[in-house]
Enzyme design. Structure first.
Site, mmCIF file in Angstrom:
data_model
loop_
_atom_site.group_PDB
_atom_site.id
_atom_site.type_symbol
_atom_site.label_atom_id
_atom_site.label_comp_id
_atom_site.label_asym_id
_atom_site.label_seq_id
_atom_site.Cartn_x
_atom_site.Cartn_y
_atom_site.Cartn_z
ATOM 1 N N ASN A 1 0.879 -1.267 0.083
ATOM 2 C CA ASN A 1 -0.121 -0.142 0.048
ATOM 3 C C ASN A 1 0.767 1.105 0.033
ATOM 4 O O ASN A 1 1.476 1.699 0.959
ATOM 5 C CB ASN A 1 -0.846 -0.053 1.234
ATOM 6 C CG ASN A 1 -1.605 1.129 1.481
ATOM 7 O OD1 ASN A 1 -1.638 2.098 0.530
ATOM 8 N ND2 ASN A 1 -2.348 1.419 2.633
ATOM 9 N N TRP A 2 1.019 1.821 -1.070
ATOM 10 C CA TRP A 2 1.879 3.079 -1.373
ATOM 11 C C TRP A 2 1.414 4.270 -0.724
ATOM 12 O O TRP A 2 2.166 5.177 -0.711
ATOM 13 C CB TRP A 2 2.103 3.219 -2.755
ATOM 14 C CG TRP A 2 3.186 1.929 -3.371
ATOM 15 C CD1 TRP A 2 3.797 1.008 -2.807
ATOM 16 C CD2 TRP A 2 3.636 1.992 -4.631
ATOM 17 N NE1 TRP A 2 4.538 0.268 -3.680
ATOM 18 C CE2 TRP A 2 4.339 0.658 -4.785
ATOM 19 C CE3 TRP A 2 3.274 2.953 -5.830
ATOM 20 C CZ2 TRP A 2 4.974 0.320 -5.978
ATOM 21 C CZ3 TRP A 2 4.195 2.434 -7.124
ATOM 22 C CH2 TRP A 2 4.735 1.194 -7.262
ATOM 23 N N LYS A 3 0.056 4.284 -0.439
ATOM 24 C CA LYS A 3 -0.476 5.302 0.230
ATOM 25 C C LYS A 3 -0.291 6.564 -0.818
ATOM 26 O O LYS A 3 -0.200 6.308 -2.075
ATOM 27 C CB LYS A 3 -0.084 5.808 1.722
ATOM 28 C CG LYS A 3 -0.269 4.407 2.376
ATOM 29 C CD LYS A 3 0.011 4.819 3.985
ATOM 30 C CE LYS A 3 -0.081 3.228 4.618
ATOM 31 N NZ LYS A 3 -0.209 3.488 6.010
ATOM 32 N N SER B 1 3.207 -2.004 10.610
ATOM 33 C CA SER B 1 4.560 -1.960 10.840
ATOM 34 C C SER B 1 5.310 -3.297 10.424
ATOM 35 O O SER B 1 6.320 -3.573 11.014
ATOM 36 C CB SER B 1 5.172 -1.551 12.101
ATOM 37 O OG SER B 1 4.690 -0.173 12.532
ATOM 38 N N HIS C 1 -9.711 1.127 4.727
ATOM 39 C CA HIS C 1 -8.343 1.171 5.327
ATOM 40 C C HIS C 1 -8.396 2.357 6.684
ATOM 41 O O HIS C 1 -9.182 3.305 6.682
ATOM 42 C CB HIS C 1 -7.203 1.737 4.504
ATOM 43 C CG HIS C 1 -5.870 1.837 5.161
ATOM 44 N ND1 HIS C 1 -5.449 2.704 5.931
ATOM 45 C CD2 HIS C 1 -4.804 0.950 5.163
ATOM 46 C CE1 HIS C 1 -4.243 2.647 6.294
ATOM 47 N NE2 HIS C 1 -3.804 1.582 5.657
ATOM 48 N N GLY D 1 2.239 2.367 10.850
ATOM 49 C CA GLY D 1 3.412 3.570 10.833
ATOM 50 C C GLY D 1 3.834 3.897 11.880
ATOM 51 O O GLY D 1 4.831 4.927 12.048
ATOM 52 N N GLU E 1 -6.923 4.833 7.594
ATOM 53 C CA GLU E 1 -6.643 6.196 7.319
ATOM 54 C C GLU E 1 -7.833 6.722 6.654
ATOM 55 O O GLU E 1 -8.315 7.948 6.738
ATOM 56 C CB GLU E 1 -5.587 6.377 6.522
ATOM 57 C CG GLU E 1 -4.097 6.268 7.433
ATOM 58 C CD GLU E 1 -3.057 5.789 6.715
ATOM 59 O OE1 GLU E 1 -2.928 5.921 5.243
ATOM 60 O OE2 GLU E 1 -2.000 5.060 7.239
ATOM 61 N N GLU F 1 -5.352 -4.883 10.881
ATOM 62 C CA GLU F 1 -4.354 -3.747 10.810
ATOM 63 C C GLU F 1 -4.621 -3.011 11.964
ATOM 64 O O GLU F 1 -5.372 -2.169 12.100
ATOM 65 C CB GLU F 1 -4.503 -2.799 9.698
ATOM 66 C CG GLU F 1 -4.035 -3.547 8.300
ATOM 67 C CD GLU F 1 -3.517 -2.693 7.489
ATOM 68 O OE1 GLU F 1 -2.555 -2.771 6.677
ATOM 69 O OE2 GLU F 1 -4.325 -1.405 7.106
#
Ligand code: PGA
Length: 256
Positions: A9-11, A214, A97, A175, A99, A169
């Site tokens: 997941n490159w965000k 992470s 997700h 992160g 975020e 997650e």
């Protein structure tokens, strides 16, 4: 043998040049190494999806999107529909997700609509769930995961279960450099798998559950070896070709 998927997941990271570099290293890696049945997916930002597909088109690497709209089409400025993502040549999409949940207020019905649109458009879905640190500390992890799954997946058409992957997650692990203990990951994955078989007629199907938060080249061996872990959804460590391919090597080793 268990399923194994390694997903990046490159965000909101990478420009076109970085996309080209990362995708090219990945292409060379999968051409040189036998990945067997391991599924590899990358999720670049929307603007870089076409470039990634162009580079990886003759490989086993799948390219997906990080989000889709819950609407079919129409006056939704800035949104991208599931059908558009499919049209681009994507195979899958990430939905829910943390975020998206915390920064964009996505939950409940919004997630349900996105799942519905994605499956209807022929996309596979990585559906993300996780607990906050407060919930983990107060021992309410299973309670929140169960609530999310029951409200967001409850009216899922069973024909789409085969297209579903769940990513566990923990919000506090994303992160942060922190991860739950291996036994906590194992217990939570078992909980999710048992809940899915209580709620759905799986008929022998097992819905894969990835771990995310992470995950990196140093802890990959320990986490991916856990029996109930079917792979990883990787953010930060997927932005370095070296660490991402090293995680894939670990997965090959475990599956070998
Ligand atoms: P991280 O992100 O690997 O940087 O913790 C994982 C994710 O958000 O999917």
């Amino acid at each position: 043998m268990k399923n194994m998927m390694i997903a990046a997941n490159w965000k909101m990271n990478t420009n076109l040049e970085q996309t080209e570099n990362l995708a090219t290293v990945l292409k060379r890696f999968v051409e040189k190494n036998d990945i067997g049945e391991i599924g590899i997916s990358i999720f670049p930002p929307f603007t870089n999806i076409s470039k990634a597909i162009e580079i990886l088109k003759d490989t086993k690497v799948r390219v997906g999107a990080q989000n889709c709209s819950g609407e079919e089409n129409g006056a939704f400025t800035g949104e991208v529909s599931a059908a558009m993502i499919k049209d681009l040549g994507c195979n899958n999409v990430i939905i829910g997700h943390s975020e998206r949940r915390t920064q964009f207020g996505e939950k409940g019905e919004v997630i349900q609509k996105k799942l519905h649109r994605a499956f209807d458009s022929g996309l596979d879905v990585i559906y993300c769930i996780g607990e906050s640190l407060e919930m983990r500390i107060s021992d309410r992890t299973n309670e929140i995961l169960s609530k999310l799954i029951k409200t967001e997946l409850h009216n899922l058409d069973s024909q789409y279960l085969k297209n579903l992957t769940i990513a566990y997650e923990p919000v506090w692990a994303i992160g942060s450099g922190l991860t739950p203990l291996p036994n906590q990951i194992a217990e939570t994955h078992v909980f999710i798998k048992n809940l899915m078989s209580d709620l759905f007629q799986l008929n022998g199907l097992s819905v894969p559950v990835l771990y995310g938060g992470s995950l990196n080249s140093k802890n990959a061996q320990e986490i991916l070896s856990i029996d109930e872990v079917n792979g990883g959804l990787i953010g930060g460590a997927s932005l370095s070709a070296e660490s991402f391919t090293s995680i894939i090597e670990t997965a090959i080793d475990i599956m070998g």
